[in-house]
Scaffold this active site. Structure first.
Site, PDB file in Angstrom:
ATOM      1  N   TRP A 104       0.838  -1.241  -0.126  1.00 20.29           N
ATOM      2  CA  TRP A 104      -0.067  -0.042  -0.123  1.00 20.29           C
ATOM      3  C   TRP A 104       0.952   1.212  -0.018  1.00 20.29           C
ATOM      4  CZ3 TRP A 104      -4.352  -0.798  -2.043  1.00 20.29           C
ATOM      5  CH2 TRP A 104      -5.153  -1.938  -1.664  1.00 20.29           C
ATOM      6  N   ASP A 174      -1.405   6.805   6.245  1.00 21.07           N
ATOM      7  CA  ASP A 174      -2.448   5.572   5.889  1.00 21.07           C
ATOM      8  C   ASP A 174      -2.913   4.783   7.204  1.00 21.07           C
ATOM      9  OD1 ASP A 174      -3.987   3.683   4.789  1.00 21.07           O
ATOM     10  OD2 ASP A 174      -2.847   3.421   3.165  1.00 21.07           O
ATOM     11  N   LYS A 198     -11.923  -1.987   6.861  1.00 20.83           N
ATOM     12  CA  LYS A 198     -10.891  -2.832   7.943  1.00 20.83           C
ATOM     13  C   LYS A 198     -11.460  -2.763   9.202  1.00 20.83           C
ATOM     14  CE  LYS A 198      -8.386  -3.129   4.180  1.00 20.83           C
ATOM     15  NZ  LYS A 198      -7.544  -2.321   3.276  1.00 20.83           N
TER      16      LYS A 198
END
Ligand code: PLP
Length: 362
Positions: A104, A174, A198
């Site tokens: 990511w 993030d 999530k």
């Protein structure tokens, strides 16, 4: 009644608290007795105003956020933030620093490079992302516009134990896969963003927290939806927000508060993760991916002696009501995602299954 629920180890969208799902189900047809369901109300109604304001207030309370931060509920996932962050925060002639710790953060960097100058301050890719950089691995550029990092690496199962130092530059995080898993000192951040699916709620909403002083950087030339200053001014209601997803995030925040807030969640998460890591460390049959000091509380990754055994493991676990244990294709193996809402009994069931499996095949 009596719905069978699997232990869902999915990395995202991920398991949600049953109480939250039940409350949402009841409000699907009629929100608080209004005769109109949660997916059918106007985002300008007084019912939804109360929902979005309460969701923000509860998130502020959980994170002990001060008034010099603003909260946004946006769409486009964490992925759109990969672009929005540099578009808003990276000025002409400036450099943005990225710490690369997994798939990511690589994607975040790739998008930022399309917008402006970027510098990789550290990367652990040569070590297959099995650890978080140490403080002396991090080489910042001269005066970065911001420093971006990924607090929890969902694919590799590593997590920062402490924020990186930035020498005064705004820290941008993030936090998609670990937000609200433990107490967080928001004051150390310029910005935090997290796709909800999530640890916060369903897919469809992204939480963005930003220090107000940074809003001055947003230029009027930006596309309106990507302009943080405009979105904050419009209180996330410039256009239609993801009403249902915001509603669920609000229920999850209330559930967290009822359950003792982030201190209690951190305790529970450490306990659940320790159960699983202890089982992994107990037998050489299991090969944990992450270095011990970089281990994630949220996503736990490991290999077995062969891919055949890994495939069998996934299949047999599913037959025991434990779903979605296959690791991400970039690293293979197995991954158990055990976010806030994942029950301890599910981890106990997995550990017991692992012992049996190792005894049979080890
Ligand atoms: C899942 C994930 C993303 C991608 O989120 P989308 O909402 O699908 O764009 C980004 N970063 C991290 C750390 C993630 O876990």
């Amino acid at each position: 009644m009596g719905v069978e629920r699997a232990y869902n180890f999915s990395p995202g969208p991920a398991t949600l608290p049953v109480e939250v799902l039940e409350e949402a189900r009841d409000n699907m047809l009629s929100l608080a007795g209004s005769g109109v369901g949660i997916c059918e109300i106007s985002h300008r109604s007084k019912e939804f105003s109360a929902i979005i304001e309460q969701a923000e207030a509860d998130l502020r309370k959980l994170l002990r956020m001060t008034d010099d931060y603003s909260v946004m509920f946006l769409q486009g996932g964490a992925t759109l933030q990969f672009s929005a962050v540099p578009m808003n925060l990276l000025g002409q002639g400036q450099t943005a620093d990225y710490i690369v710790t997994g798939g990511w953060s690589k994607k975040a960097l790739a998008e930022a490079k399309k917008v402006g100058e970027c510098h990789v301050a550290a990367t652990t890719e040569a070590e297959k992302f099995k650890r978080i950089p140490r403080p002396d691995d991090i080489k910042l550029s001269k005066s970065p516009a911001y420093v971006h990092f990924t607090s929890n690496n969902t694919l590799y199962g590593t997590q920062w134990q402490d924020e990186p130092q930035t020498g005064g530059a705004p820290l941008v995080c993030d936090a998609s896969s670990d937000i609200l898993c433990r107490p967080l000192n928001v004051g150390r951040y310029g910005m935090i963003y997290a796709g909800a699916q999530k640890n916060l709620g369903p897919a469809g909403v992204t939480l963005v927290i930003i220090r107000n002083a940074l809003l001055e950087r947003s230029q009027d030339s930006l596309p309106i939806y990507l302009n943080y200053r405009k979105m904050v001014e419009g209180k996330s209601l410039y256009n239609t927000p993801p009403v249902f997803a915001v509603y669920i995030v609000g229920l999850v925040a209330k559930w967290l508060i009822r359950n003792g807030g982030l201190d209690q969640m951190y305790k529970r998460n450490r306990d659940k993760a320790a159960l699983l890591y202890d089982a992994l460390d107990a037998s050489p049959f299991f090969r944990p991916h992450a270095d011990k000091e970089s281990r994630s509380l949220m996503n736990i990754t490991w290999r077995l002696p062969s891919e055949e055994l890994e495939a069998q493991f996934v299949e047999q676990a599913a037959a025991h009501n434990m779903r979605n244990l296959k690791g991400h294709r970039s690293i293979g193996g197995l991954r158990a995602s055990i976010y806030n809402a994942f029950p301890r009994e599910g981890v106990e069931a997995l550990v017991s299954f692992m012992r049996d499996f190792a005894a049979k095949h080890g």
